[in-house]
Structure formats: structure tokens, C-alpha cells
Design a protein around this motif. Structure first.
Motif, PDB file in Angstrom:
ATOM      1  N   LYS A 232       0.835  -1.204   0.000  1.00 31.54           N
ATOM      2  CA  LYS A 232       0.000   0.000   0.000  1.00 31.54           C
ATOM      3  C   LYS A 232       0.865   1.249   0.000  1.00 31.54           C
ATOM      4  CE  LYS A 232      -3.595   2.527   2.531  1.00 31.54           C
ATOM      5  NZ  LYS A 232      -4.555   2.522   3.660  1.00 31.54           N
ATOM      6  N   VAL A 233       1.911   1.245   0.817  1.00 25.66           N
ATOM      7  CA  VAL A 233       2.807   2.401   0.851  1.00 25.66           C
ATOM      8  C   VAL A 233       3.407   2.642  -0.533  1.00 25.66           C
ATOM      9  CG1 VAL A 233       4.952   3.305   1.802  1.00 25.66           C
ATOM     10  CG2 VAL A 233       3.351   2.120   3.300  1.00 25.66           C
ATOM     11  N   ILE A 234       3.892   1.587  -1.158  1.00 25.13           N
ATOM     12  CA  ILE A 234       4.559   1.711  -2.459  1.00 25.13           C
ATOM     13  C   ILE A 234       3.583   2.195  -3.523  1.00 25.13           C
ATOM     14  CG2 ILE A 234       5.569   0.336  -4.327  1.00 25.13           C
ATOM     15  CD1 ILE A 234       6.985  -1.286  -2.074  1.00 25.13           C
ATOM     16  N   ARG A 235       2.411   1.601  -3.585  1.00 26.89           N
ATOM     17  CA  ARG A 235       1.428   2.022  -4.600  1.00 26.89           C
ATOM     18  C   ARG A 235       1.005   3.472  -4.390  1.00 26.89           C
ATOM     19  NH1 ARG A 235      -0.729  -3.588  -3.927  1.00 26.89           N
ATOM     20  NH2 ARG A 235      -0.220  -4.681  -5.874  1.00 26.89           N
ATOM     21  N   ASN A 236       0.851   3.850  -3.132  1.00 23.51           N
ATOM     22  CA  ASN A 236       0.468   5.226  -2.840  1.00 23.51           C
ATOM     23  C   ASN A 236       1.551   6.193  -3.290  1.00 23.51           C
ATOM     24  OD1 ASN A 236      -1.068   7.398  -1.418  1.00 23.51           O
ATOM     25  ND2 ASN A 236       0.751   7.389  -0.113  1.00 23.51           N
ATOM     26  N   ARG A 237       2.799   5.834  -3.051  1.00 23.70           N
ATOM     27  CA  ARG A 237       3.891   6.723  -3.456  1.00 23.70           C
ATOM     28  C   ARG A 237       3.970   6.863  -4.971  1.00 23.70           C
ATOM     29  NH1 ARG A 237       8.775   7.164   0.781  1.00 23.70           N
ATOM     30  NH2 ARG A 237       7.471   7.258   2.653  1.00 23.70           N
ATOM     31  N   ALA A 238       3.716   5.793  -5.684  1.00 23.92           N
ATOM     32  CA  ALA A 238       3.738   5.888  -7.147  1.00 23.92           C
ATOM     33  C   ALA A 238       2.694   6.880  -7.641  1.00 23.92           C
ATOM     34  CB  ALA A 238       3.502   4.505  -7.758  1.00 23.92           C
ATOM     35  N   VAL A 239       1.522   6.893  -7.014  1.00 22.55           N
ATOM     36  CA  VAL A 239       0.478   7.847  -7.401  1.00 22.55           C
ATOM     37  C   VAL A 239       0.897   9.267  -7.031  1.00 22.55           C
ATOM     38  CG1 VAL A 239      -1.937   8.504  -7.104  1.00 22.55           C
ATOM     39  CG2 VAL A 239      -1.317   6.089  -7.182  1.00 22.55           C
ATOM     40  N   ASP A 240       1.466   9.427  -5.833  1.00 24.28           N
ATOM     41  CA  ASP A 240       1.963  10.749  -5.427  1.00 24.28           C
ATOM     42  C   ASP A 240       2.960  11.290  -6.455  1.00 24.28           C
ATOM     43  OD1 ASP A 240       0.512  10.793  -3.055  1.00 24.28           O
ATOM     44  OD2 ASP A 240       2.221  10.294  -1.770  1.00 24.28           O
ATOM     45  N   ILE A 241       3.885  10.446  -6.867  1.00 23.31           N
ATOM     46  CA  ILE A 241       4.949  10.899  -7.759  1.00 23.31           C
ATOM     47  C   ILE A 241       4.395  11.276  -9.131  1.00 23.31           C
ATOM     48  CG2 ILE A 241       7.023  10.114  -8.996  1.00 23.31           C
ATOM     49  CD1 ILE A 241       7.509   8.441  -6.300  1.00 23.31           C
ATOM     50  N   SER A 242       3.487  10.480  -9.656  1.00 19.98           N
ATOM     51  CA  SER A 242       2.885  10.833 -10.947  1.00 19.98           C
ATOM     52  C   SER A 242       2.124  12.153 -10.864  1.00 19.98           C
ATOM     53  CB  SER A 242       1.955   9.709 -11.412  1.00 19.98           C
ATOM     54  OG  SER A 242       2.706   8.575 -11.796  1.00 19.98           O
ATOM     55  N   PHE A 243       1.462  12.375  -9.741  1.00 18.79           N
ATOM     56  CA  PHE A 243       0.758  13.646  -9.555  1.00 18.79           C
ATOM     57  C   PHE A 243       1.744  14.815  -9.535  1.00 18.79           C
ATOM     58  CE2 PHE A 243      -0.588  16.858  -6.392  1.00 18.79           C
ATOM     59  CZ  PHE A 243      -1.618  17.440  -7.121  1.00 18.79           C
ATOM     60  N   VAL A 244       2.848  14.659  -8.838  1.00 20.11           N
ATOM     61  CA  VAL A 244       3.858  15.724  -8.795  1.00 20.11           C
ATOM     62  C   VAL A 244       4.419  15.978 -10.192  1.00 20.11           C
ATOM     63  CG1 VAL A 244       6.144  16.340  -7.918  1.00 20.11           C
ATOM     64  CG2 VAL A 244       4.428  15.384  -6.367  1.00 20.11           C
ATOM     65  N   LEU A 245       4.661  14.930 -10.957  1.00 19.31           N
ATOM     66  CA  LEU A 245       5.134  15.114 -12.332  1.00 19.31           C
ATOM     67  C   LEU A 245       4.113  15.885 -13.164  1.00 19.31           C
ATOM     68  CD1 LEU A 245       6.819  11.677 -13.150  1.00 19.31           C
ATOM     69  CD2 LEU A 245       7.905  13.839 -12.497  1.00 19.31           C
ATOM     70  N   ASP A 246       2.831  15.593 -12.959  1.00 18.44           N
ATOM     71  CA  ASP A 246       1.792  16.357 -13.656  1.00 18.44           C
ATOM     72  C   ASP A 246       1.888  17.837 -13.323  1.00 18.44           C
ATOM     73  OD1 ASP A 246       0.778  13.990 -14.690  1.00 18.44           O
ATOM     74  OD2 ASP A 246      -0.828  13.826 -13.192  1.00 18.44           O
ATOM     75  N   GLN A 247       2.135  18.131 -12.056  1.00 22.31           N
ATOM     76  CA  GLN A 247       2.173  19.524 -11.595  1.00 22.31           C
ATOM     77  C   GLN A 247       3.427  20.273 -12.045  1.00 22.31           C
ATOM     78  OE1 GLN A 247      -0.713  20.725  -9.877  1.00 22.31           O
ATOM     79  NE2 GLN A 247      -1.231  18.757 -10.792  1.00 22.31           N
ATOM     80  N   LEU A 248       4.476  19.530 -12.370  1.00 16.89           N
ATOM     81  CA  LEU A 248       5.723  20.160 -12.803  1.00 16.89           C
ATOM     82  C   LEU A 248       5.886  20.201 -14.320  1.00 16.89           C
ATOM     83  CD1 LEU A 248       8.273  18.688 -10.217  1.00 16.89           C
ATOM     84  CD2 LEU A 248       7.280  20.989 -10.248  1.00 16.89           C
ATOM     85  N   THR A 249       5.295  19.243 -15.021  1.00 19.88           N
ATOM     86  CA  THR A 249       5.534  19.146 -16.467  1.00 19.88           C
ATOM     87  C   THR A 249       4.250  19.196 -17.293  1.00 19.88           C
ATOM     88  OG1 THR A 249       5.454  16.708 -16.513  1.00 19.88           O
ATOM     89  CG2 THR A 249       7.570  17.733 -15.986  1.00 19.88           C
ATOM     90  N   GLY A 250       3.104  19.323 -16.647  1.00 20.01           N
ATOM     91  CA  GLY A 250       1.841  19.351 -17.363  1.00 20.01           C
ATOM     92  C   GLY A 250       1.565  20.710 -17.996  1.00 20.01           C
ATOM     93  N   PRO A 251       0.379  20.875 -18.569  1.00 21.72           N
ATOM     94  CA  PRO A 251       0.054  22.120 -19.270  1.00 21.72           C
ATOM     95  C   PRO A 251      -0.066  23.344 -18.369  1.00 21.72           C
ATOM     96  CG  PRO A 251      -1.863  20.658 -19.164  1.00 21.72           C
ATOM     97  CD  PRO A 251      -0.696  19.867 -18.682  1.00 21.72           C
ATOM     98  N   HIS A 252      -0.306  23.127 -17.085  1.00 20.36           N
ATOM     99  CA  HIS A 252      -0.435  24.250 -16.150  1.00 20.36           C
ATOM    100  C   HIS A 252       0.485  24.021 -14.950  1.00 20.36           C
ATOM    101  CE1 HIS A 252      -3.842  25.553 -18.528  1.00 20.36           C
ATOM    102  NE2 HIS A 252      -4.381  24.352 -18.389  1.00 20.36           N
TER     103      HIS A 252
END
Length: 415
Positions: A232-252
Motif C-alpha cells: 500500500k505504501v509503495i502504490r500510494n507513493r507511485a500515485v503521489d509521484i505521478s501527480f507531482v510530475l503532472d504539476q511540474l511538467t503538465g500544461p499548467h
């Protein structure tokens, strides 16, 4: 306190980090949870305890100066993922994260960034439960001298800087990897280190709230529950990281320097369970081109279909059975490095800083040696796979770093 008789290894894996003394957070014995970070591995035989000899007088702790040509800036981002509830506190209607960024800057001066707040230092040291650490003043870690300038203007050409996302050990904050992050930024990388909220002893938000380790209140009852918790910890972190990537490299993007990031050159490095989360993140998010696991047990196995992108395992001599299990499923470029004399915290700032504060954890890497080795090999891996620069250091053992062994099964010296 000698906690060795209290060890209850669950498949020889643990989720704590500085003390390596108990596999999971216990409601009645939080000291045995995470003595200051998080490993999902290590056998009872690898338990370390602070050296009982008289400790040196504490000095002002410091991070070694970055070795690259650029000065370093840093800032923090408060990000909110409104698409999901927090996995540890269901009453929280959104997942909130704090992220620290380090990056090259042309600024020649400015305010040096704080390492942690006095309150974060107090909660971190208290949470460890290690009696020897009581010699360190509660605010001791907050005295650490860093090298980055707060809110300095980012520097670089558009789309020129590779991005490295970092995930710390369980119960440890994002600041635990600052020494490595500063050095990478001085060499022209953007680094984003994430506080996985409620998985560490203290996360401070801009409004003054300090969240603590809600995940530490979960106590698996048996091996199956232990595996479920780690996964659960690992899966949660993977989602956190993808979200952060969205916030840094996404359209906004949420960072003013986001236009400097080359979104085709992204890697992940993590320590302990943060490192264990790297394969899962890579399998779920194709933006992450390369990964590093620093001394983390892989609770979530790499599937038989394999992970074909570059990956490096870098750990202490204790070894880990999950690395042997998953080695053959790493089907791309790969290395397995073992650092003689290292402890679990040696791949973070803490082994070095705690020595500077007068407590010896018992490892053989003295002064800044643990940081020097970690920086050198992580940077070689990233330069090779994100910048395409040949790295002879990764081809064979180096006389400059005799502590580093090159390992792959069935090399007996790595077991």
C-alpha cells in the motif's frame, strides 16, 4: 535500550530505517517503528546500535558543499490532489503534499534554506526512540547548515534541465536527501523531493499545520498484513509521484521554473521504501526513464514481464532477499552495488549529520564519506541515462571508492 530481543522480523524485512529494530509501527511502542526513516528490509543480524563509546562533543552540523559548477536555489511547493482522498486519513478530502525543489541559479547570495524546523527536528529525534539520540538537543537537526538559497531565481535554457524526483524512507521527511539534491542541482538538474504526508514524523504546511505519522498507527498482525501494508505504501507513493510530475511538467505547471525542465529526461531515486517505490512508479508512469533504489526492500515484486528501463540497486552489506528475487526481472541496463561499511541511513544525510552531532551509529563511513559515495554513483547513473555521457565508474570497481562492490547473483560477497 537494547531492542534486539524484541525483534520480530517479518520475512526478514522491516519498515523502519535509522534503528532497523522493528518491522512495523506499534501503537504502544512508536519508538520501535522508525527510528528516523524507513527501510522495508534488513535482517535481525543487521541491527545496529549507536556505539557505546564516549561521543564527541556536538558541533554545528553541515552539508558538504555541492561539487558542481552552478549555485543552487531551492523552494517549496504545496500541492493538492483533489481527485483522491488521503489514503491514511480518510476524513481528509484531498491528498496534500509538500515538495522541495532544488535547481541551478545565477544568484550570488541570499538566505540559506533551513534544513528542518525546530519542531520537525524534535519530532524526528523523539520518534526514533533511540536512547543515544537523546544526547542530541531536540532542535539539533534544525541547526544544519545548507548550501541552497531560498526562492532564488532558476537559471538555465528552456527545456534543458533533467528532472530527478526523490522519495524518502518511511517516517523520514523529504529533507533527509538534501545533501544529494543540492549536489545534483549544482550539476544542472532539477530535483523534486516529496513529503508523503502522514508517512513521516512531521510535515509542515504553509498555514502552520504540522501533520504526523498516521500510517504509523497501523500495526500489521502477520506476514500477509505486513506485505499488504508495504505494498500500500509503495502504490500510494507511485500515485503521489505521478501527480507531482503532472504539476511540474503538465500544461499548467505550479513552478515558475517549469519551462526549464526537459520532460523527456526524468528519473527517480529513493531511499528505503522510497527506493522500493521506484520500480512501481516506472511501471505505472512511462515518463520516468530510469530509477535508483537505495537500500530499500521490494515489498511489491517486479512482474515477470519485467522492467526494461535502466535501474540501479545500491545498498548496505546486509543484503536483501527481494533484490535477488527481482534481479532477473530487471531486463534493461542494471547495476547492483554494495557499499562496505554502510548502514541504512548512510544513503541519506543522517549518518553523516548524527556523527557531526556527537553520536556514532556504528558504521565505518566517517565524516562525509557516505555522502561522497552516494553523490558520486547516483550522479554517474543519472549522467549516463539522462544525458548520455559515458561513465567508466559504473563499469568496474574504482580504486577511489574501494568500499563499492559490484555485485550480481550468485556473487557470494553480495549475499
Amino acid at each position: 535500550m537494547d531492542v534486539r530481543p524484541m525483534l520480530a522480523p517479518i520475512r526478514n524485512r522491516k519498515i523502519n530505517s535509522m534503528a532497523h529494530d522493528h518491522p512495523f509501527p506499534a501503537r504502544r511502542k512508536p519508538v520501535l517503528l522508525a527510528a528516523v526513516a524507513g527501510l522495508l528490509a534488513l535482517t535481525a543480524a543487521t541491527f545496529w546500535a549507536p556505539v557505546p563509546a564516549a561521543a564527541a562533543a556536538p558541533s554545528t552540523p553541515y552539508l558538504p558543499k555541492p561539487t558542481g559548477p552552478h549555485r543552487v536555489g531551492t523552494m517549496s511547493l504545496h500541492l493538492t490532489d483533489t481527485s483522491r482522498r488521503d489514503p491514511w486519513v480518510p476524513t481528509a478530502k484531498a491528498r496534500e503534499l509538500m515538495v522541495s525543489l532544488w535547481y541551478p541559479t545565477a544568484a550570488r547570495d541570499g538566505q540559506r534554506a533551513p534544513y528542518v524546523t525546530p519542531k520537525e527536528s524534535e519530532l524526528l529525534l523523539k520518534g526514533s526512540g533511540i536512547k543515544e539520540l537523546e544526547k542530541i538537543p531536540p532542535k539539533g537537526l534544525s541547526w544544519t547548515r545548507t548550501n541552497a538559497f531560498v526562492d532564488a531565481e532558476p537559471a538555465g535554457r528552456r527545456r534543458s534541465l533533467p528532472l530527478v524526483v526523490m522519495s524518502p524512507g518511511f517516517t523520514w521527511p523529504r529533507s533527509s536527501l538534501t545533501g544529494l539534491a543540492e549536489d545534483l542541482a549544482s550539476r544542472g538538474y532539477v530535483v523534486a523531493s516529496i513529503d508523503h504526508t502522514y508517512e513521516n514524523f512531521a510535515t509542515t504546511f504553509p498555514d502552520g499545520r504540522v501533520t504526523t505519522c498516521a500510517a504509523c498507527e497501523i500495526e500489521p498482525d502477520d506476514n500477509a498484513d505486513a506485505d499488504d501494508f508495504g505494498q500500500k505504501v509503495i502504490r500510494n507513493r507511485a500515485v503521489d509521484i505521478s501527480f507531482v510530475l503532472d504539476q511540474l511538467t503538465g500544461p499548467h505547471p505550479k513552478w515558475k521554473g517549469a519551462s526549464l525542465i526537459n520532460s523527456a529526461r526524468i528519473a527517480m531515486a529513493g531511499q528505503s521504501i522510497g527506493g522500493a517505490a521506484a520500480p512501481e512508479t516506472m511501471l505505472k508512469d512511462s515518463r520516468v526513464r530510469a530509477g535508483i533504489n537505495m537500500d530499500g526492500s521490494m515489498f511489491l515484486p517486479i512482474p515477470k514481464s519485467g522492467l526494461a528501463r535502466p535501474f540501479m540497486l545500491m545498498g548496505s552489506p546486509a543484503g536483501d532477499s527481494t533484490w535477488k528475487r527481482d534481479w532477473e526481472h530487471l531486463t534493461g541496463w542494471k547495476r547492483w552495488l554494495v557499499v562496505k561499511g554502510a548502514l541504512h541511513p548512510s544513503f541519506t544525510d543522517y549518518d553523516m549529520l548524527i556523527q557531526q552531532l556527537g553520536v556514532d551509529l556504528g558504521g565505518d563511513l566517517k565524516e562525509t564519506r557516505s555522502m561522497d559515495i552516494t553523490r558520486k554513483y547516483v550522479e554517474a547513473f543519472l549522467d549516463l541515462h539522462l544525458r548520455g555521457k559515458p561513465q567508466p565508474l559504473l563499469d568496474k570497481p574504482s580504486p577511489r571508492y574501494p568500499e563499492v562492490q559490484f555485485c550480481s547473483p550468485p556473487a557470494k560477497s553480495c549475499q
